[in-house]
Enzyme design. Structure first.
Site, mmCIF file in Angstrom:
data_model
loop_
_atom_site.group_PDB
_atom_site.id
_atom_site.type_symbol
_atom_site.label_atom_id
_atom_site.label_comp_id
_atom_site.label_asym_id
_atom_site.label_seq_id
_atom_site.Cartn_x
_atom_site.Cartn_y
_atom_site.Cartn_z
ATOM 1 N N CYS A 88 13.849 -22.121 39.911
ATOM 2 C CA CYS A 88 14.305 -20.776 40.274
ATOM 3 C C CYS A 88 13.135 -19.921 40.760
ATOM 4 O O CYS A 88 12.609 -20.177 41.838
ATOM 5 C CB CYS A 88 15.054 -20.169 39.092
ATOM 6 N N HIS A 205 18.910 -24.359 36.738
ATOM 7 C CA HIS A 205 18.045 -24.374 35.555
ATOM 8 C C HIS A 205 18.302 -25.591 34.672
ATOM 9 O O HIS A 205 19.154 -25.530 33.776
ATOM 10 C CB HIS A 205 18.307 -23.111 34.720
ATOM 11 N N GLU A 207 16.487 -26.627 32.268
ATOM 12 C CA GLU A 207 16.096 -26.341 30.881
ATOM 13 C C GLU A 207 17.213 -25.632 30.121
ATOM 14 O O GLU A 207 17.224 -25.635 28.889
ATOM 15 C CB GLU A 207 14.789 -25.521 30.850
#
Lengths: 234, 94
Positions: A88, A205, A207
């Protein structure tokens, strides 16, 4: 393996501890936060630039972060073939630092979109996709207002011809079409790599899709790729 | 050589051919307000720089370099100096 993954922290980064947690607790690989003022990345095996709003997106997203001392060390690390992942805002910083081509515009809808969606793995052969297969559909979240990937037509052709488009937005069944292009990105591009295939940037994302407590965990599989890659190449 | 301080107005806009959803949204808003004469809107940034230099061409060269290095993203933006004027006449430093 030496020190594991360096997760860079800039003023305004907010995805740093999420990334740290994902690597340490979900993937089980050593990881450390590295401050933007650090002048060396010696001893690290991979570097991650996390999501967030570095420098408040002043001037342009990622523009000011490029001047941090750690980005000089990052350039040398990337030049030597070290694996780098930009998530990002991290992807935005990599483009502003010219480690990846193109730029990110405001989403076509002008909305900040925070939602789960699907991406298709277009091309593998990177340290960050070792654990997934080409044509696989991954469920990942996005949260951004400027994710509309742009590059001039020559650059887009180069990316296509070099198999450097790594992820494309797609439907749940893997169709890459305008319906699944939620932010207007050229060619549904959600992530790309550099010519050396060691630097990857993506808008979703991984994560935030790593902990089974919170939902789908396709992100952990992506991040586990670096552990597989390092095990083979160390 | 005399160094002066120039005030430079730099305008940064999306390059032609780059999609500008902000501009389109602003155009839509103006249209809703009843302004039907708008052909196109582009939204960008205006920077005001006070710069020391020895001549207008010296200052222009400095600003063009700054634009390439930082002020305008060369992939998607174009920049131009819309105005410049002497703020402070300097003293001879030669």
């Amino acid at each position: 393996m030496k020190r594991g993954v360096a997760v860079l922290t800039f003023p305004g980064s907010n995805g740093d501890t999420d990334a740290l947690h994902a690597f340490q607790d979900q993937v089980g690989i050593a990881a450390e936060l590295v401050d933007y003022r650090a002048t060396s990345l010696a001893g690290f095996d991979a570097v991650v630039l996390p999501g967030g709003f570095s420098y408040g997106d002043y001037l342009r997203c990622g523009a000011i972060a490029c001047f941090s001392p750690v980005v000089d060390a990052l350039r040398a690390f990337a030049l030597r073939g070290g694996p780098v992942l930009g998530i990002c805002n991290g992807f935005q910083i990599l483009m502003e630092a010219q480690l990846l081509p193109g730029a990110l515009l405001k989403n076509q809808s002008l909305e900040f979109r925070s939602e789960w969606l699907h991406v298709r793995v277009e091309s593998g052969n990177t340290p960050w996709t070792a654990a997934v297969k080409e044509r696989e559909v991954l469920t990942l979240p996005v949260a951004h207002g400027l994710g509309n990937y742009y590059a001039d037509p020559n650059t887009i052709n180069r990316l296509r011809e070099g198999a450097r488009i790594i992820f494309r937005y797609c439907s749940a069944t893997g169709e890459v079409d305008s319906d699944s292009n939620f932010n207007g990105s050229a060619d549904n591009i959600a992530g790309i790599c550099n010519a050396g295939r060691n630097v990857v940037g993506l808008m979703p994302h991984p994560e935030r899709a790593s902990d089974p407590l919170l939902g789908p965990t396709d992100g952990a599989r992506l991040l586990r790729s670096i552990e597989m890659f390092l095990a083979v190449t160390a | 050589m005399t160094e002066m301080v120039w005030r430079v107005e730099l305008v940064v806009l999306p390059k032609d051919g780059v999609n500008d959803p902000q501009g389109e949204a602003v155009k839509g808003g103006l249209d809703k307000l009843g302004h039907r004469t708008i052909e196109r809107v582009r939204v960008g940034r205006h920077l005001q720089l006070d710069i020391r230099g020895t001549s207008e061409s010296d200052v222009r060269a400095q600003v063009n370099l700054m634009a390439v290095q930082l002020l305008a993203n060369q992939v998607i933006e174009q920049s131009s100096i819309s105005a410049m004027s002497v703020l402070k006449s300097g003293e001879a430093t030669g």
